[in-house]
Design an enzyme around this catalytic site. Structure first.
Site: not given
Ligand code: PMT
Length: 396
Positions: A208-210
């Site tokens: 995923g990402n932030h």
């Protein structure tokens, strides 16, 4: 704008800033609003119910029953109001509102109210900055309440810092702005994507990402406050948001997000893509947890659909707004995205700027349109959201 016909209920708590509430009542009455007041028992130690009753031209309530043992109907009060303002809101009342306590008339009224609720906190700086107060205020915002942030300055304790109740004139302007904005996007349908996407690797892992969803949720709230009917297609986030104009559709992966956007795009008037969508996903999702047997693990990734680009091809009457998160050559890359994805506006934020991008409460953006680039200073994401909504209103 006159507030004629607007019904404003003020809930006063026991804090020193209560002495400013008569001024606020006076301002509201001068602008033709109907005002009623409910107080906590400790508030009447700070400001007299008689003063507030004379100024509001209505009976001030602070107990469950009156002198004739008749019930003071909090349900009726909550239903009467167009807006319920809790000011000053003390740490205790904020905490009680966040946890659903109902042991005084103000709190039962809050729980019964169907109208928008504004909360203007006031307390000493250490109380205000305490993690529990912060969490309680966050919770109230997630319930869809409007927080009128405290300001910095000299406090009753003699300390200097954040915790002063916003001045009555400013609170008045917030309420006035609320009534002015309420109808600006009435009848418009706005589709918003927010948060990250999670791309499954196996039953226990994903990449995923932030993204936290803060930017997208802030836009959803401001759009809904402006009267739009909002569909918020959200990747996995920890945020909650309740608003009668917002429907949240939760998704996990880019493909699921794509499906939901596709399903809702044709009927929307505006689409705003704030989500940080994974560009790739594993070609195969392992049926069982991948064991760490080899030194090297190769994952084959395949491209996800570019949702913004696909909607750019398909758009007819829609205003299409994308975001660009850049780490270098920001403006140039955003301009390329504007053309390639056939968007009407790219909201550019760069990780090179402090306080901008993922997770912060703030963002620094530039609006990139075919006409040029408009720079904005670092501000709260809620304020960035207001700038975007103003753009929409000017360009629709
Ligand atoms: O959620 P927060 O923590 O508040 O952080 C906000 C944010 C940084 C995520 C937000 O401000 C932001 O910049 N969102 C876009 C992030 C991004 O993925 O940018 P991009 O430059 O890779 O994508 C450009 C645009 O295409 C975006 O509108 C994106 O939603 C869209 N896109 C990208 C890839 C893809 N497969 N489909 C898309 O629709």
């Amino acid at each position: 704008m006159s507030l004629a016909g607007k019904k404003i209920l003020i809930g006063v708590c026991g804090g020193i800033a209560a002495y400013k509430i008569p001024l606020l009542v006076r301002l509201l009455k001068k602008n033709k609003a109907e005002v009623r007041v409910v107080m906590t028992a400790s508030a009447i130690e700070f400001v007299s119910p008689l003063t507030l009753s004379v100024l509001s031209e209505s009976k001030v309530l602070y107990e469950f029953q009156d002198e004739k043992h008749q019930w003071n109907n909090h349900v009726e009060l909550g239903l009467w109001a167009d807006v319920f303002l809790v000011a000053p809101a003390t740490a205790k009342t904020i905490s009680a509102m966040a946890h659903g306590y109902a042991d005084n008339l103000l709190l039962t009224t809050y729980l019964s109210a169907r109208c928008p609720v504004f909360v203007a906190p006031a307390m000493d700086l250490d109380m205000y900055s305490h993690l529990s107060t912060k969490k309680n205020l966050e919770k109230l915002a997630q319930f869809g309440n409007h927080i009128i942030e405290s300001t910095e300055g000299e406090l009753a304790s003699g300390l200097v810092g954040k915790g002063r109740m916003e001045e009555p004139e400013k609170i008045f302007l917030s309420l006035q702005k609320f009534f002015e904005n309420k109808e600006r996007l009435k009848g418009k349908k706005i589709l918003i994507t927010a948060g990250p996407t999670h791309e499954k690797i196996d039953p226990v892992r994903f990449f995923g990402n932030h993204s936290t969803g803060k930017m997208g949720y802030a836009i959803a709230k401001v759009a809904a406050d402006n009267g739009a009917e909002v569909k918020l297609i959200s990747g996995p986030v920890h945020l909650k948001l309740e608003h009668k104009n917002i429907e949240i559709i939760s998704v996990e992966s880019a493909l699921q997000m794509y499906d939901e956007v596709e399903r809702n795009f044709d009927s929307c008037d505006v689409a705003i893509m704030t989500a940080a969508v994974a560009d790739y996903r594993p070609e195969q999702v392992a049926a069982q947890k991948i064991k760490k047997e080899d030194e090297l693990l190769n994952l084959k990734l395949i491209k996800n659909p570019d949702i913004l680009k696909e909607m750019g091809k398909r758009k007819k009457h829609q205003l299409l707004i994308g975001f660009a998160l850049e780490t270098q050559n920001a403006v140039e890359n955003a301009q390329k995205k504007l053309t390639k994805k056939n968007a009407d506006l790219i909201v550019l934020n760069s990780l090179e700027n402090q306080g901008a991008g993922f997770a912060h409460a703030t963002n620094q953006v530039d609006f990139v349109t075919p006409e040029g680039v408009q720079h904005f200073d670092l501000k709260l994401k809620s304020e960035v959201a207001e700038d975007i909504i103003n753009f929409i209103i000017e360009n629709m």
